[in-house]
Design a protein around this motif. Sequence first.
Motif, PDB file in Angstrom:
ATOM      1  N   ALA A   1       0.832  -1.209   0.000  1.00 31.65           N
ATOM      2  CA  ALA A   1       0.000   0.000   0.000  1.00 31.65           C
ATOM      3  C   ALA A   1       0.861   1.252   0.000  1.00 31.65           C
ATOM      4  CB  ALA A   1      -0.922  -0.009   1.210  1.00 31.65           C
ATOM      5  N   GLU A   2       1.954   1.226   0.775  1.00 29.98           N
ATOM      6  CA  GLU A   2       2.856   2.373   0.815  1.00 29.98           C
ATOM      7  C   GLU A   2       3.512   2.611  -0.544  1.00 29.98           C
ATOM      8  OE1 GLU A   2       5.562   1.525   3.967  1.00 29.98           O
ATOM      9  OE2 GLU A   2       4.391   2.651   5.440  1.00 29.98           O
ATOM     10  N   LEU A   3       3.940   1.517  -1.168  1.00 32.98           N
ATOM     11  CA  LEU A   3       4.574   1.648  -2.487  1.00 32.98           C
ATOM     12  C   LEU A   3       3.600   2.205  -3.517  1.00 32.98           C
ATOM     13  CD1 LEU A   3       6.680  -1.634  -2.620  1.00 32.98           C
ATOM     14  CD2 LEU A   3       7.546   0.707  -2.431  1.00 32.98           C
ATOM     15  N   ALA A   4       2.321   1.752  -3.367  1.00 29.94           N
ATOM     16  CA  ALA A   4       1.316   2.228  -4.325  1.00 29.94           C
ATOM     17  C   ALA A   4       1.081   3.728  -4.195  1.00 29.94           C
ATOM     18  CB  ALA A   4       0.012   1.466  -4.123  1.00 29.94           C
ATOM     19  N   SER A   5       1.207   4.236  -2.965  1.00 30.88           N
ATOM     20  CA  SER A   5       0.947   5.662  -2.737  1.00 30.88           C
ATOM     21  C   SER A   5       2.220   6.498  -2.681  1.00 30.88           C
ATOM     22  CB  SER A   5       0.171   5.839  -1.428  1.00 30.88           C
ATOM     23  OG  SER A   5       0.929   5.349  -0.335  1.00 30.88           O
ATOM     24  N   ALA A   6       3.393   5.832  -2.778  1.00 35.79           N
ATOM     25  CA  ALA A   6       4.659   6.566  -2.699  1.00 35.79           C
ATOM     26  C   ALA A   6       4.879   7.433  -3.930  1.00 35.79           C
ATOM     27  CB  ALA A   6       5.811   5.584  -2.542  1.00 35.79           C
ATOM     28  N   ILE A   7       5.679   8.493  -3.737  1.00 32.69           N
ATOM     29  CA  ILE A   7       5.980   9.409  -4.848  1.00 32.69           C
ATOM     30  C   ILE A   7       7.491   9.596  -4.952  1.00 32.69           C
ATOM     31  CG2 ILE A   7       3.787  10.635  -4.726  1.00 32.69           C
ATOM     32  CD1 ILE A   7       5.212  12.817  -3.111  1.00 32.69           C
ATOM     33  N   PRO A   8       8.001   9.802  -6.181  1.00 36.90           N
ATOM     34  CA  PRO A   8       9.439  10.071  -6.334  1.00 36.90           C
ATOM     35  C   PRO A   8       9.748  11.503  -5.899  1.00 36.90           C
ATOM     36  CG  PRO A   8       8.344  10.138  -8.460  1.00 36.90           C
ATOM     37  CD  PRO A   8       7.317   9.703  -7.475  1.00 36.90           C
ATOM     38  N   VAL A   9      10.867  11.703  -5.194  1.00 35.64           N
ATOM     39  CA  VAL A   9      11.294  13.038  -4.750  1.00 35.64           C
ATOM     40  C   VAL A   9      12.787  13.190  -5.011  1.00 35.64           C
ATOM     41  CG1 VAL A   9       9.479  13.346  -3.014  1.00 35.64           C
ATOM     42  CG2 VAL A   9      11.592  12.158  -2.396  1.00 35.64           C
ATOM     43  N   TYR A  10      13.230  14.425  -4.954  1.00 36.07           N
ATOM     44  CA  TYR A  10      14.624  14.744  -5.261  1.00 36.07           C
ATOM     45  C   TYR A  10      15.158  15.667  -4.180  1.00 36.07           C
ATOM     46  CZ  TYR A  10      12.949  13.078  -9.750  1.00 36.07           C
ATOM     47  OH  TYR A  10      12.380  12.342 -10.750  1.00 36.07           O
ATOM     48  N   ALA A  11      16.422  15.432  -3.797  1.00 35.50           N
ATOM     49  CA  ALA A  11      17.054  16.296  -2.810  1.00 35.50           C
ATOM     50  C   ALA A  11      17.430  17.618  -3.479  1.00 35.50           C
ATOM     51  CB  ALA A  11      18.288  15.617  -2.227  1.00 35.50           C
ATOM     52  N   THR A  12      17.026  18.712  -2.841  1.00 36.91           N
ATOM     53  CA  THR A  12      17.359  20.035  -3.400  1.00 36.91           C
ATOM     54  C   THR A  12      18.716  20.513  -2.919  1.00 36.91           C
ATOM     55  OG1 THR A  12      16.227  21.128  -1.573  1.00 36.91           O
ATOM     56  CG2 THR A  12      14.934  20.677  -3.552  1.00 36.91           C
ATOM     57  N   ASP A  13      19.294  19.813  -1.951  1.00 36.55           N
ATOM     58  CA  ASP A  13      20.617  20.153  -1.417  1.00 36.55           C
ATOM     59  C   ASP A  13      21.169  18.907  -0.746  1.00 36.55           C
ATOM     60  OD1 ASP A  13      22.845  21.494  -0.661  1.00 36.55           O
ATOM     61  OD2 ASP A  13      21.815  23.119   0.409  1.00 36.55           O
ATOM     62  N   LYS A  14      22.410  18.945  -0.391  1.00 36.39           N
ATOM     63  CA  LYS A  14      22.973  17.826   0.357  1.00 36.39           C
ATOM     64  C   LYS A  14      22.309  17.803   1.723  1.00 36.39           C
ATOM     65  CE  LYS A  14      27.444  15.730   1.455  1.00 36.39           C
ATOM     66  NZ  LYS A  14      28.902  15.891   1.339  1.00 36.39           N
ATOM     67  N   VAL A  15      21.748  16.642   2.119  1.00 32.67           N
ATOM     68  CA  VAL A  15      20.928  16.593   3.327  1.00 32.67           C
ATOM     69  C   VAL A  15      21.155  15.282   4.081  1.00 32.67           C
ATOM     70  CG1 VAL A  15      18.977  15.628   2.041  1.00 32.67           C
ATOM     71  CG2 VAL A  15      18.560  16.814   4.194  1.00 32.67           C
ATOM     72  N   ASN A  16      21.103  15.380   5.409  1.00 34.00           N
ATOM     73  CA  ASN A  16      21.266  14.192   6.246  1.00 34.00           C
ATOM     74  C   ASN A  16      20.010  13.313   6.213  1.00 34.00           C
ATOM     75  OD1 ASN A  16      23.863  14.768   7.200  1.00 34.00           O
ATOM     76  ND2 ASN A  16      23.079  16.069   8.853  1.00 34.00           N
ATOM     77  N   VAL A  17      20.238  12.001   6.228  1.00 39.64           N
ATOM     78  CA  VAL A  17      19.148  11.024   6.377  1.00 39.64           C
ATOM     79  C   VAL A  17      19.245  10.487   7.807  1.00 39.64           C
ATOM     80  CG1 VAL A  17      18.121   8.890   5.547  1.00 39.64           C
ATOM     81  CG2 VAL A  17      19.330  10.386   3.949  1.00 39.64           C
ATOM     82  N   ARG A  18      18.168  10.649   8.578  1.00 39.33           N
ATOM     83  CA  ARG A  18      18.201  10.270   9.992  1.00 39.33           C
ATOM     84  C   ARG A  18      17.332   9.040  10.264  1.00 39.33           C
ATOM     85  NH1 ARG A  18      20.923  13.910  13.035  1.00 39.33           N
ATOM     86  NH2 ARG A  18      21.343  15.948  12.060  1.00 39.33           N
ATOM     87  N   LYS A  19      17.663   8.374  11.400  1.00 40.24           N
ATOM     88  CA  LYS A  19      16.955   7.143  11.769  1.00 40.24           C
ATOM     89  C   LYS A  19      15.531   7.431  12.206  1.00 40.24           C
ATOM     90  CE  LYS A  19      17.676   2.941  14.500  1.00 40.24           C
ATOM     91  NZ  LYS A  19      18.560   2.270  15.482  1.00 40.24           N
ATOM     92  N   GLU A  20      15.295   8.547  12.852  1.00 42.46           N
ATOM     93  CA  GLU A  20      13.972   8.953  13.297  1.00 42.46           C
ATOM     94  C   GLU A  20      13.690  10.369  12.810  1.00 42.46           C
ATOM     95  OE1 GLU A  20      11.967   6.928  14.783  1.00 42.46           O
ATOM     96  OE2 GLU A  20      13.364   5.304  15.303  1.00 42.46           O
ATOM     97  N   ALA A  21      12.424  10.774  12.931  1.00 43.60           N
ATOM     98  CA  ALA A  21      12.025  12.121  12.483  1.00 43.60           C
ATOM     99  C   ALA A  21      12.394  13.149  13.541  1.00 43.60           C
ATOM    100  CB  ALA A  21      10.531  12.141  12.190  1.00 43.60           C
ATOM    101  N   SER A  22      13.701  13.324  13.743  1.00 42.42           N
ATOM    102  CA  SER A  22      14.195  14.271  14.741  1.00 42.42           C
ATOM    103  C   SER A  22      15.593  14.719  14.343  1.00 42.42           C
ATOM    104  CB  SER A  22      14.244  13.616  16.124  1.00 42.42           C
ATOM    105  OG  SER A  22      14.947  14.410  17.045  1.00 42.42           O
ATOM    106  N   GLU A  23      15.887  15.978  14.591  1.00 41.77           N
ATOM    107  CA  GLU A  23      17.205  16.505  14.246  1.00 41.77           C
ATOM    108  C   GLU A  23      18.289  15.974  15.166  1.00 41.77           C
ATOM    109  OE1 GLU A  23      17.039  20.740  14.086  1.00 41.77           O
ATOM    110  OE2 GLU A  23      15.713  20.797  12.348  1.00 41.77           O
ATOM    111  N   THR A  24      17.891  15.322  16.271  1.00 41.84           N
ATOM    112  CA  THR A  24      18.882  14.731  17.178  1.00 41.84           C
ATOM    113  C   THR A  24      19.027  13.222  16.964  1.00 41.84           C
ATOM    114  OG1 THR A  24      17.199  14.411  18.894  1.00 41.84           O
ATOM    115  CG2 THR A  24      18.444  16.491  18.933  1.00 41.84           C
ATOM    116  N   ALA A  25      18.252  12.654  16.049  1.00 39.72           N
ATOM    117  CA  ALA A  25      18.319  11.211  15.793  1.00 39.72           C
ATOM    118  C   ALA A  25      19.619  10.852  15.088  1.00 39.72           C
ATOM    119  CB  ALA A  25      17.122  10.767  14.966  1.00 39.72           C
TER     120      ALA A  25
END
Length: 450
Positions: A301-325
Amino acid sequence: MSNQTNDVNGKNTNHNTDTNETLGGFAQAVEFCKRNIRYIAVAGLFIVLVIVLVKFMGGGKTVSDLETPTETQAAMTEAGAEPANESYEKDVYPEINQLVSSYYTAYANGDNDTLVTLADPVSDAEKSYITMVSQYVEGYQNISCYTKKGLTDGSYIVSVYLEMKFKDVETVAPGLERLYISKREDGTYYINNQYGQFNARMKEFEMDEQVAEKIAEFNQQEDVMALQTEVWQKYESALASDEKLKTLAETTMPDAVTVWGSEQVAAAKKAEEEKAAAEEAAKKAAEEEAAKKAAEEKKAAELASAIPVYATDKVNVRKEASETADVLGQLEAGAQTTCFETKDGWCRIDYNGGQQGYVKAEYMSTEAPAAQAPAEEPAAPPANSNGFAEGTVLTIKESVNIRKSMGEDAEKVATAFAGEKVTVIMSYAEGWTKVTYGDKTGFIKTELLQ
């Protein structure tokens, strides 16, 4: 097998004695049953088997008939009515006599494979019991069949008189057992074990109420009870005449049944535990399968509703939705990925082909970055410049570093020494010449070439 198994009823009150003294090992067996009642219900056999054997082996004087009288029979007794009394026919059906003889031969030998061809159905409990009893029995002899009609044409209720010969005991023990015999579609007879006395208490097989009532009426008929009394008297005389038979009947066999019964209870307990464990394992497997299926459906279901996106700048990928993760890694500017969900300013994305992570949504865009034009090579100098023509072989004036690109800070490719040769690829107005040096390609200041 049982002595007077049709059986001793209220008319035999002259035989009543203290039960525990009379039955010996039977009393212990009953206590064992009480302690293990939980598993007896599972095994469905112990109490009945003790009663059947002890009734044959000397407890008949204190144990009532295996079949419980029906409401109809009870009402007739209260009203003083006597059941219809069709006379016995003794040994008038050769096929039935042969069937019964073969049955007891198989019984004495513990031959369950043959026995199940003669009687049906035979439970696993009864097969086990037959195997145990056969260890003590040498054979059955002087068999006679006292026959009355059953409920339907071709069916018979049979009181079987027999003499049981135990191993290492000279005197035989007279006994009486009731069988219900039916006819198969092919016309042959078989012992209908649904109505056998072993199964009467166990109730492993469903019984027709009308047949059960017919048998209950049979048990109350005068000639049936008279035969029971006669056989019982013969049995008591046999015990009185042979101390070895008496010991076997009142001690050895009841004790053997007690041991056998304890094994059945233990087996029932083990089977119950194994069944519970199997059910628990099946439940766990089903839950795991359901969880796996739910996860797969959620992912689909997630794949069916997922959308392609692009990074507009170099950005960190974090384990959780928090800037301290914890940081899992980074996306380079322009990197494409898949966004499953945007919530509270964070985008949950696919990272490294299956792992999921979170990036700030402000650094992601659904629009692909514009394609950048490839960098152009510097223009070649005009023909009349101070550059060198392509393919010209030149000599290096002094030792020099060959660079990956134009610029003294550019990465070094190799070091060439004074007097060595290089071949011109192109000279540039910026004062650099692109050359080949051995298997290397790089840039040298033009002024250092001649």
